[in-house]
Write a protein that holds these residues in place. Sequence first.
Motif, PDB file in Angstrom:
ATOM      1  N   ASP A 138      -4.278 -18.662   7.462  1.00  0.00           N
ATOM      2  CA  ASP A 138      -3.932 -18.152   8.790  1.00  0.00           C
ATOM      3  C   ASP A 138      -3.910 -16.624   8.750  1.00  0.00           C
ATOM      4  O   ASP A 138      -3.730 -16.012   7.691  1.00  0.00           O
ATOM      5  N   ALA A 139      -4.083 -15.994   9.910  1.00  0.00           N
ATOM      6  CA  ALA A 139      -4.066 -14.531   9.998  1.00  0.00           C
ATOM      7  C   ALA A 139      -2.966 -14.037  10.903  1.00  0.00           C
ATOM      8  O   ALA A 139      -2.920 -12.838  11.211  1.00  0.00           O
ATOM      9  N   ARG A 140      -2.071 -14.934  11.351  1.00  0.00           N
ATOM     10  CA  ARG A 140      -0.926 -14.511  12.171  1.00  0.00           C
ATOM     11  C   ARG A 140       0.236 -14.140  11.261  1.00  0.00           C
ATOM     12  O   ARG A 140       0.589 -14.890  10.349  1.00  0.00           O
ATOM     13  N   LEU A 141       0.826 -12.992  11.499  1.00  0.00           N
ATOM     14  CA  LEU A 141       1.941 -12.530  10.680  1.00  0.00           C
ATOM     15  C   LEU A 141       3.142 -13.445  10.869  1.00  0.00           C
ATOM     16  O   LEU A 141       3.476 -13.833  11.996  1.00  0.00           O
ATOM     17  N   THR A 142       3.814 -13.774   9.770  1.00  0.00           N
ATOM     18  CA  THR A 142       5.021 -14.586   9.857  1.00  0.00           C
ATOM     19  C   THR A 142       6.181 -13.730  10.352  1.00  0.00           C
ATOM     20  O   THR A 142       6.154 -12.493  10.254  1.00  0.00           O
ATOM     21  N   ALA A 143       7.202 -14.375  10.871  1.00  0.00           N
ATOM     22  CA  ALA A 143       8.365 -13.650  11.383  1.00  0.00           C
ATOM     23  C   ALA A 143       9.039 -12.844  10.287  1.00  0.00           C
ATOM     24  O   ALA A 143       9.540 -11.734  10.512  1.00  0.00           O
ATOM     25  N   GLU A 144       9.065 -13.382   9.064  1.00  0.00           N
ATOM     26  CA  GLU A 144       9.732 -12.692   7.953  1.00  0.00           C
ATOM     27  C   GLU A 144       8.974 -11.426   7.540  1.00  0.00           C
ATOM     28  O   GLU A 144       9.576 -10.475   7.017  1.00  0.00           O
ATOM     29  N   SER A 145       7.645 -11.412   7.739  1.00  0.00           N
ATOM     30  CA  SER A 145       6.852 -10.277   7.253  1.00  0.00           C
ATOM     31  C   SER A 145       6.987  -9.052   8.145  1.00  0.00           C
ATOM     32  O   SER A 145       6.790  -7.923   7.692  1.00  0.00           O
ATOM     33  N   THR A 146       7.308  -9.254   9.401  1.00  0.00           N
ATOM     34  CA  THR A 146       7.322  -8.116  10.329  1.00  0.00           C
ATOM     35  C   THR A 146       8.384  -7.085   9.959  1.00  0.00           C
ATOM     36  O   THR A 146       8.198  -5.892  10.189  1.00  0.00           O
ATOM     37  N   GLU A 147       9.495  -7.548   9.382  1.00  0.00           N
ATOM     38  CA  GLU A 147      10.553  -6.605   9.009  1.00  0.00           C
ATOM     39  C   GLU A 147      10.061  -5.630   7.952  1.00  0.00           C
ATOM     40  O   GLU A 147      10.289  -4.411   8.048  1.00  0.00           O
ATOM     41  N   ALA A 148       9.391  -6.166   6.930  1.00  0.00           N
ATOM     42  CA  ALA A 148       8.886  -5.292   5.872  1.00  0.00           C
ATOM     43  C   ALA A 148       7.811  -4.345   6.399  1.00  0.00           C
ATOM     44  O   ALA A 148       7.788  -3.148   6.067  1.00  0.00           O
ATOM     45  N   LEU A 149       6.902  -4.860   7.244  1.00  0.00           N
ATOM     46  CA  LEU A 149       5.842  -4.019   7.766  1.00  0.00           C
ATOM     47  C   LEU A 149       6.376  -2.947   8.710  1.00  0.00           C
ATOM     48  O   LEU A 149       5.874  -1.817   8.736  1.00  0.00           O
ATOM     49  N   ARG A 150       7.408  -3.271   9.483  1.00  0.00           N
ATOM     50  CA  ARG A 150       7.989  -2.269  10.371  1.00  0.00           C
ATOM     51  C   ARG A 150       8.704  -1.171   9.575  1.00  0.00           C
ATOM     52  O   ARG A 150       8.764  -0.011  10.000  1.00  0.00           O
ATOM     53  N   ALA A 151       9.246  -1.536   8.414  1.00  0.00           N
ATOM     54  CA  ALA A 151       9.860  -0.524   7.550  1.00  0.00           C
ATOM     55  C   ALA A 151       8.797   0.444   7.032  1.00  0.00           C
ATOM     56  O   ALA A 151       9.016   1.667   6.952  1.00  0.00           O
ATOM     57  N   VAL A 152       7.616  -0.107   6.697  1.00  0.00           N
ATOM     58  CA  VAL A 152       6.497   0.757   6.277  1.00  0.00           C
ATOM     59  C   VAL A 152       6.053   1.624   7.447  1.00  0.00           C
ATOM     60  O   VAL A 152       5.792   2.825   7.298  1.00  0.00           O
ATOM     61  N   ALA A 153       5.966   1.016   8.630  1.00  0.00           N
ATOM     62  CA  ALA A 153       5.524   1.753   9.818  1.00  0.00           C
ATOM     63  C   ALA A 153       6.468   2.915  10.140  1.00  0.00           C
ATOM     64  O   ALA A 153       6.031   3.970  10.608  1.00  0.00           O
ATOM     65  N   SER A 154       7.770   2.728   9.897  1.00  0.00           N
ATOM     66  CA  SER A 154       8.725   3.808  10.185  1.00  0.00           C
ATOM     67  C   SER A 154       8.453   5.037   9.331  1.00  0.00           C
ATOM     68  O   SER A 154       8.683   6.175   9.771  1.00  0.00           O
ATOM     69  N   LEU A 155       7.951   4.829   8.102  1.00  0.00           N
ATOM     70  CA  LEU A 155       7.582   5.961   7.248  1.00  0.00           C
ATOM     71  C   LEU A 155       6.252   6.565   7.695  1.00  0.00           C
ATOM     72  O   LEU A 155       6.069   7.791   7.639  1.00  0.00           O
ATOM     73  N   LEU A 156       5.335   5.717   8.148  1.00  0.00           N
ATOM     74  CA  LEU A 156       4.024   6.215   8.564  1.00  0.00           C
ATOM     75  C   LEU A 156       4.104   6.997   9.873  1.00  0.00           C
ATOM     76  O   LEU A 156       3.295   7.904  10.111  1.00  0.00           O
ATOM     77  N   ARG A 157       5.046   6.668  10.740  1.00  0.00           N
ATOM     78  CA  ARG A 157       5.176   7.358  12.027  1.00  0.00           C
ATOM     79  C   ARG A 157       5.408   8.854  11.841  1.00  0.00           C
ATOM     80  O   ARG A 157       4.875   9.671  12.598  1.00  0.00           O
ATOM     81  N   SER A 158       6.231   9.200  10.867  1.00  0.00           N
ATOM     82  CA  SER A 158       6.584  10.606  10.652  1.00  0.00           C
ATOM     83  C   SER A 158       5.586  11.324   9.744  1.00  0.00           C
ATOM     84  O   SER A 158       5.798  12.486   9.391  1.00  0.00           O
ATOM     85  N   ASP A 159       4.515  10.639   9.372  1.00  0.00           N
ATOM     86  CA  ASP A 159       3.497  11.221   8.504  1.00  0.00           C
ATOM     87  C   ASP A 159       2.244  11.479   9.325  1.00  0.00           C
ATOM     88  O   ASP A 159       2.111  10.967  10.440  1.00  0.00           O
ATOM     89  N   SER A 160       1.336  12.288   8.806  1.00  0.00           N
ATOM     90  CA  SER A 160       0.124  12.631   9.573  1.00  0.00           C
ATOM     91  C   SER A 160      -1.153  12.131   8.909  1.00  0.00           C
ATOM     92  O   SER A 160      -2.245  12.343   9.455  1.00  0.00           O
ATOM     93  N   HIS A 161      -1.060  11.481   7.759  1.00  0.00           N
ATOM     94  CA  HIS A 161      -2.261  11.051   7.041  1.00  0.00           C
ATOM     95  C   HIS A 161      -2.898   9.825   7.689  1.00  0.00           C
ATOM     96  O   HIS A 161      -2.216   9.011   8.318  1.00  0.00           O
ATOM     97  N   ASN A 162      -4.205   9.707   7.499  1.00  0.00           N
ATOM     98  CA  ASN A 162      -4.906   8.507   7.949  1.00  0.00           C
ATOM     99  C   ASN A 162      -4.536   7.334   7.050  1.00  0.00           C
ATOM    100  O   ASN A 162      -4.202   7.510   5.866  1.00  0.00           O
ATOM    101  N   VAL A 163      -4.610   6.133   7.624  1.00  0.00           N
ATOM    102  CA  VAL A 163      -4.194   4.925   6.913  1.00  0.00           C
ATOM    103  C   VAL A 163      -5.315   3.886   7.013  1.00  0.00           C
ATOM    104  O   VAL A 163      -5.838   3.631   8.110  1.00  0.00           O
ATOM    105  N   GLN A 164      -5.678   3.331   5.874  1.00  0.00           N
ATOM    106  CA  GLN A 164      -6.674   2.253   5.843  1.00  0.00           C
ATOM    107  C   GLN A 164      -5.993   0.958   5.407  1.00  0.00           C
ATOM    108  O   GLN A 164      -5.353   0.925   4.360  1.00  0.00           O
ATOM    109  N   VAL A 165      -6.149  -0.081   6.221  1.00  0.00           N
ATOM    110  CA  VAL A 165      -5.572  -1.386   5.913  1.00  0.00           C
ATOM    111  C   VAL A 165      -6.707  -2.308   5.482  1.00  0.00           C
ATOM    112  O   VAL A 165      -7.675  -2.505   6.222  1.00  0.00           O
ATOM    113  N   GLU A 166      -6.583  -2.874   4.275  1.00  0.00           N
ATOM    114  CA  GLU A 166      -7.648  -3.691   3.702  1.00  0.00           C
ATOM    115  C   GLU A 166      -7.166  -5.126   3.520  1.00  0.00           C
ATOM    116  O   GLU A 166      -6.091  -5.362   2.965  1.00  0.00           O
ATOM    117  N   GLY A 167      -7.983  -6.062   3.989  1.00  0.00           N
ATOM    118  CA  GLY A 167      -7.697  -7.479   3.774  1.00  0.00           C
ATOM    119  C   GLY A 167      -8.526  -8.021   2.628  1.00  0.00           C
ATOM    120  O   GLY A 167      -9.732  -7.743   2.529  1.00  0.00           O
TER     121      GLY A 167
END
Length: 257
Positions: free
Chosen positions: A140-169
């Motif tokens: 499946d490719a839908r994020l689980t409810a448990e995973s969103t917390e960890a990803l949002r924690a990463v996103a909070s650090l990326l928001r205050s940064d200016s670098h480009n981000v590449q997401v690889e599957g």
Amino acid sequence: MQNRRARRKFDDEPENHERWLISYADFITLLFAFFVVMYAISSVNIGKYRVFSDALGDAFGGAGSAQLINTEVPSLPLPNVAIKRHADAVRKEKEHMTKLAQDLLSTLAPLVKEGKVRVTQNSRGVSVEINASVLFDPGDARLTAESTEALRAVASLLRSDSHNVQVEGHTDNQPIRNALFPSNWELSAVRASSVVRLFVDAGVGAERLTAVGYSSNVPVASNDDPIGRARNRRVAVTILSGIPETVTEIPTGLPNQ
């Protein structure tokens, strides 16, 4: 009588008033030669200096070339401002990326301790490798409810940064074929896109994000056993360095897994 007339004729010969021109011409010639020599030694070319010196010696009856006197001021290497500025920029960028890696390690510490997340730093930037079991159900490719917390924690650090981000599957080499995903290419690409969409919803600028699907082409472990295949099923979030340089991989203090 005849001798007396001849002597008088010689004595009465008019004086030449232009004889000074000969001395003047000699003086001008010497003065010109002097200035030529001064000009020549102001920027010494060893080969030309010796040829010129030999020519002057022959012209004035000298004994060949004069002893060469080194009049060059030794050139000291001046600091290359551009190289120094680049080195300073690389150093500051590396310090910034190291700080970012440490913040990510701290934020994801529980998952890092369980071996489900790895944070590495290298010349490309800082990469957060998240096991697919943390983010998705099998196939499946839908994020689980448990995973969103960890990803949002990463996103909070990326928001205050200016670098480009590449997401690889990434997937393992086991084939998949269903109504949603004809192959692992589609599965890996949609999983990367799901993470990108969450980052955008969390406030990370969409223009900084890229989603890439690699299928099973970039394994980090052997696909010959279940443990290796589980390791290969992952999503890697890479914060790309603004000043990449060719260096060996720099460990960030992660324990061996």
